[in-house]
Design a protein around this motif. Sequence first.
Motif, short mmCIF file in Angstrom:
data_model
loop_
_atom_site.label_atom_id
_atom_site.label_comp_id
_atom_site.label_asym_id
_atom_site.label_seq_id
_atom_site.Cartn_x
_atom_site.Cartn_y
_atom_site.Cartn_z
N HIS A 727 38.36 50.57 33.96
CA HIS A 727 38.63 49.14 34.01
C HIS A 727 38.85 48.67 35.45
O HIS A 727 38.32 47.62 35.86
CB HIS A 727 39.86 48.81 33.17
CG HIS A 727 39.61 48.88 31.69
ND1 HIS A 727 40.61 49.08 30.78
CD2 HIS A 727 38.47 48.79 30.97
CE1 HIS A 727 40.11 49.10 29.56
NE2 HIS A 727 38.81 48.93 29.65
N LEU A 728 39.61 49.43 36.21
CA LEU A 728 39.91 49.03 37.58
C LEU A 728 38.66 49.06 38.45
O LEU A 728 38.48 48.24 39.35
CB LEU A 728 40.99 49.95 38.18
CG LEU A 728 42.37 49.88 37.50
CD1 LEU A 728 43.32 50.87 38.16
CD2 LEU A 728 42.94 48.47 37.57
N SER A 731 36.61 45.79 37.78
CA SER A 731 37.30 44.51 37.71
C SER A 731 36.80 43.56 38.79
O SER A 731 36.65 43.94 39.96
CB SER A 731 38.81 44.72 37.88
OG SER A 731 39.09 45.28 39.15
N THR A 733 37.03 39.12 39.93
CA THR A 733 37.82 37.93 39.67
C THR A 733 37.38 36.79 40.57
O THR A 733 36.88 37.02 41.68
CB THR A 733 39.32 38.21 39.87
OG1 THR A 733 40.06 37.03 39.58
CG2 THR A 733 39.61 38.66 41.30
N GLU A 737 43.55 36.40 45.79
CA GLU A 737 44.62 37.39 45.69
C GLU A 737 45.94 36.76 46.09
O GLU A 737 46.05 36.12 47.14
CB GLU A 737 44.32 38.59 46.58
CG GLU A 737 45.36 39.70 46.45
CD GLU A 737 45.01 40.92 47.27
OE1 GLU A 737 45.83 41.85 47.33
OE2 GLU A 737 43.91 40.93 47.87
N ASN A 814 47.06 36.62 37.69
CA ASN A 814 45.89 35.77 37.41
C ASN A 814 46.06 35.21 35.99
O ASN A 814 45.35 35.57 35.07
CB ASN A 814 44.58 36.57 37.49
CG ASN A 814 44.30 37.05 38.89
OD1 ASN A 814 44.87 36.56 39.86
ND2 ASN A 814 43.41 38.02 39.02
N GLU A 962 43.43 45.43 30.44
CA GLU A 962 43.11 45.49 31.87
C GLU A 962 41.70 45.00 32.17
O GLU A 962 41.43 44.53 33.28
CB GLU A 962 43.28 46.93 32.36
CG GLU A 962 44.71 47.39 32.43
CD GLU A 962 44.84 48.90 32.57
OE1 GLU A 962 45.73 49.33 33.31
OE2 GLU A 962 44.07 49.61 31.92
N GLU A 963 40.82 45.08 31.16
CA GLU A 963 39.45 44.64 31.39
C GLU A 963 39.36 43.14 31.69
O GLU A 963 38.36 42.67 32.23
CB GLU A 963 38.58 44.98 30.17
CG GLU A 963 39.00 44.34 28.87
CD GLU A 963 39.99 45.15 28.07
OE1 GLU A 963 39.94 45.09 26.83
OE2 GLU A 963 40.82 45.87 28.68
N HIS A 965 41.41 41.59 33.72
CA HIS A 965 41.85 41.43 35.11
C HIS A 965 42.82 40.25 35.27
O HIS A 965 42.74 39.47 36.22
CB HIS A 965 40.65 41.26 36.05
CG HIS A 965 40.98 41.56 37.49
ND1 HIS A 965 41.42 42.80 37.91
CD2 HIS A 965 40.94 40.78 38.60
CE1 HIS A 965 41.63 42.77 39.21
NE2 HIS A 965 41.36 41.56 39.65
N LEU A 967 45.95 40.85 35.73
CA LEU A 967 46.98 41.44 36.60
C LEU A 967 48.39 41.18 36.08
O LEU A 967 49.19 40.50 36.72
CB LEU A 967 46.83 40.92 38.03
CG LEU A 967 45.49 41.18 38.71
CD1 LEU A 967 45.51 40.67 40.14
CD2 LEU A 967 45.15 42.67 38.69
#
Length: 980
Positions: A727-728, A731, A733, A737, A814, A962-963, A965, A967
Motif C-alpha cells: 500500500h505504501l 500511495s 495523493t 504534505e 488527508n 491504507e490504500e 492514503h 494518513l
Amino acid sequence: MKSYWRSLKELEDPKALRIQEAREEAKQKSLLHKTKGSSTANSRRDFLKTLGFSLAATSLVASCKRPVEKAIPYLVKPEEITPGKANYYASAYYDAGDYCSVVVKVRDGRPIKIEGNELCPISQSGTSARVQASILNLYDGARYQGPQQAATTISWSDVDAEVTKILKEIAARAGRTVLLSQTVISPSSKKIIQQFLDSYPGAEWIQYDAVSASGILVANQKSFGQRAIPDYRFEKARVVVSFAADFLGTWLSPVEYTKGYTAARKLDDGQREMLRHYQLESQLSLTGTNADVRFPVKPSEEAGIVLALYNAIAAGRGGEQFSGPQTAVDVSALADELLAARGKGIVISASNDENVQLLINGINQLLGNYGETILWDSALLTKQGLDSEMEQLNKDLLAGKVDALLVWGVNPVYDQANGAELAQAIQKLKLSVSFAERKDETAQVCQYILPEPNYLESWNDLEPKAGQYRMAQPTISRLFDSRNVQESLLAWCGSPQSYGDFIKSVWEQEHYPKQSTYSDFRLFWNYSLQKGAWEDPRSASLTYNDAWLAEAAGKLTNTKSGLEVVLYESIALGNGKYANNPWLQELPDPVAKISWDNYASVPVDYAEENGLQNESVIKVNGMELPVFIQPGQAPDTIAVALGYGRSHAGKVGDGVGKNLYPWVGEANGGRQFYLEKATIEVVPDAIYELALSQTHHSMEGRPIVREANLDEYLLKANAGNEIRQEHLKHSVTLYEEMDFNGHHWGMAIDLNSCTGCGNCAISCQAENNVQVIGKEQVRNRRIMHWIRIDRYFSGDPANPEVSHQPVMCQHCDNAPCENVCPVAATPHSAEGLNQMAYNRCVGTKYCINNCPYRVRRFNWFQYVNNDRFDYNANNDLGRMVLNPDVTVRSRGVVEKCSMCVQRIQEKKQEAKVAGRMLHDGEIKTACQQSCPGDAIVFGDLNNPQSRVSKLFRNERNYHLLEELHTLPSVGYLTKIRNKA
C-alpha cells in the motif's frame, strides 16, 4: 486472504447485505422527512428562509421576558474549590461482587467522571463499563429521596423509635431477626453488624450473591480449610484453561484479571513468549472471543471433561485416578501441555458444583500451580455468600419462621427463583426493612424503606483482598435525605455515631499500630485517604487435603440429553441491579452487538433446521424470547442473559427484556445457572425487533483486521501485515504534505491487548457528554458512541475465531471529510487533530458520507421532558453529570471523537504555567486512561522517543484502509494468536 464477516448474512452474500443496508439508511431518511409534527418536517430551504426572522423574534421575546440572573461570587471561597478547576478524590467502588479502586473527578462540587486508581495493585488504573457508568447512578431519578413507611414520608427519629421498639419485642420473645445482605467486605461494617447481633439475641446475618461463587467457596473450605477465593495471577501463567469462566468479562475480578492476562500476551520490548488460552464453554462469551483455542460444549458435559482432564494429568504424575461420567472430548493433548507448563498454568471453572471445583483444585495441585500462579496470601473476598444458607432462608420465610427481615444491597424478590412467593412472605412479616438506595422489587413490598446514600456520598472502608484495605470517601454532599445502613444499625443498638467517625476510630485502633512510618495518626489517616489504600501484607501457607476427591468424582453426573439453556451475566447489566442506568442499557453487547434487550442466542445449525432468523420469536418453557443466531453457540444449547425483566427499577429499566432468574436451579447445594431439557416452540410469524448495531458501519468488505499466529510472528516480525508495504509503495495523493511544527498527536491500539469489553465506550461517553438515544433510535442506525468496538468473525460459523477492533475518528492528515464541508465546520488543527466547530455545523452530513471509516455521528437526540425520552440529559438531576469542559451538542449537528482535546489543552496549560515541556504519557484520553488491558497509547508523534512513536515504528503497526492514503493518526498493532 482470510475472510472476515460481521453477521451470517454478510458471510452468505456480502454484496446483498450492503445493498440492504443502503436501502435501510435511505428508508430511515425518508421516514424522518415524512414525520408529521417533527422539527425536521419542513425542508431545509423553508428553514433557511425563516431563519432570520425566527431567531430575531426569539431573541426579542427572550430579552423581554427572561428575568435578570445575577452571578454571586464566593464571599469566602472554600480552600479546596477553585471555580473551573477539577479536584480529584481517591475512593473505591464495590457492589454485587464488583470491586475497583477509583479516583473521582469533581467539578464545582459535582462528581462527573470515574478513573481507575493507578496506586491500587488490584485494578491498577483500569475500570469496567459498570464502574464507569456508576457515576450516573448518583444522579438516578429512581433513587429514594428519604425514609418511607408504607409509601408515606417519615422522619429518621420516628424510624429509629418504631424499629427499635419492634426489634426489642421480637428479641424479648426469642423471635428471629435476619439481616440479609450482599457480601460485605468492609471491616468496620462487620464490627457494627456484630454489635447489632449482640444487641438483639436471636438476630442473625446472612450474606448472598445473586450470581455466586458458592461452589468454589465450599470446595476451598474442604481442600484448604479456607472459605475464600485464591488470587489468580494470570501475568505469571503460560497456559490457561477455563471452563465457562468469563474472567475477562464478569467472573470474580475481571478488571484485575484483564490486566494480568493482557500483560502475559503483550509482545513489546522483545517479548517472545505469550500465554496460550483454552476456553470450554456453551455461549460465546467475551473471554471465549479472546481464546486461542475454544471448544463449544454443553453445560452438562463440563463435569465429565473436568474428570477426564484430572485423570489424564494424574496419570502423567503417577497419581490416583477416579471413575465417573465419561466424555467424548479428547483432553490428552491439553493435559500434556499443562504438564509441560507445570507451575505456570491456571485451570479454572465457573461451575457452582462443589464437586467440579474439588476436581479443579486437584488439577491445580497436581500441576504445582499453588504458590506460583495461584496464591493464598491475598485471597479474594468479594464473594462470600453460600447458596445453601440463602436456600434455607427461603424455606424459613415461606414457613413463617422469620419475624423480621432487614434487606441490604440485595433484591431477593427479583433474583430468587421463588421471588413472587417471597414477596408475599415478606409482606406478612412483623417487620420488613429495605435499605435500598433506589427502586427495586424487594423494597416495594417492605414496610420501611430507609435509603442508604450512593457510594460517592459516603464513607466506607473495604478489604477486597486479604490484607489489602481500601478507603472510600464522600465526594459530594448527600443529594437526598439518606443515611448509611451502618448508622441505622448503630442507632438501633443505642450508640448513635456517624459512620465516618466509626471508621476513623477502627483505623486508629487496628491499622495505625501496625505501621511505623507515621508517628501521628492524623498523618497516617491523611496518607491513607489520599492514596485510597493501605496494605497489611500476609503470608498464608495452606495444606491441601485430597480426601474429598473420590467422593466428588462419584457424585458427578453424566451428560444430559436434550436442549439446555445457559443463564449468564451480561457485560453491561451484570445481575441487573442497575438496569435503570441508560448508559449500560445502550452499551452494545461485546459479542452480539445488541443493546436494550436480552435474547435467546441459538446455534447456527439449530436456526437453519428450524427456519429461524434474527428477531424470530420462540417460546422457551413457555416464555417468549427473541432469537439471535449466535455463531459459536454450542450445539443443543441456548443462552440468555440475566439482569433484565425488571418491574420496579425506574423509567429506563422497567419492562426491558425478560427476567430469567426464576429458571435458576439448585444442584449439590449451589445455584445452577443452566436449565436442562428445555422445551422450545417456534411462534409462527412473530417478530421482535432487536437493537443490533454491528452492521451499521460497513467498510465495504475491505480488510481492516490483520492477524498472524505466534510462530509466524517469531519468524517474521511483520507477519500478517505484509500488505502494508504494498500500500505504501503505490500511495499517491493530490494533498500537500502537512507540516506539524509543534505537536502531532497520535494514538496506537494494540489488538493483542484489546479484549473488546466496551469500557472505553462508556468512559468516552462520560467524558464527552455523549447522549443516550434509546432503542428505537439505535434501531434507526443512530447510535451516538464516539468509539465503537467492531467485532469480526472468521472461519467456521459453528465455532469461529473472533477479532475486536476499537474504531474512532482516525484524525487523518488527508481527511476526506474536511474538503466537502460547505461551512468549514471540519478544520484541521496545527497539531494534527480533525476538529468540529459545532456552532458552524448546519447538518448537511456531507462529512459523514465522505468518511470511509464511518465514525462521524449526526446528533438526533431530542431534549424532551417526557417519559419516552427521559434519559439522564432530559432532567435536571441527570444533567448534573455533564462535563462542563465539553460542549453539549444540540440536535442537528455532527459530532465525533476529539481525542479528548479538552484534556490536551489542560495539560498543555499546566506545563506552560510550570515552565516545562510536556512529558510523554502525561496526556491520557478517556478511553486510554480507563482501559483495563492497557491497549491504547496516546502521545506526540513528533517526539521520536514517545511510546506512540515507537509503536508506530513497530513492524506490527498498520493503519485502517491504507490504500486510501488518508494518513490516519491512529495506528493498530496486528493481533497475534497463540494457537497450537
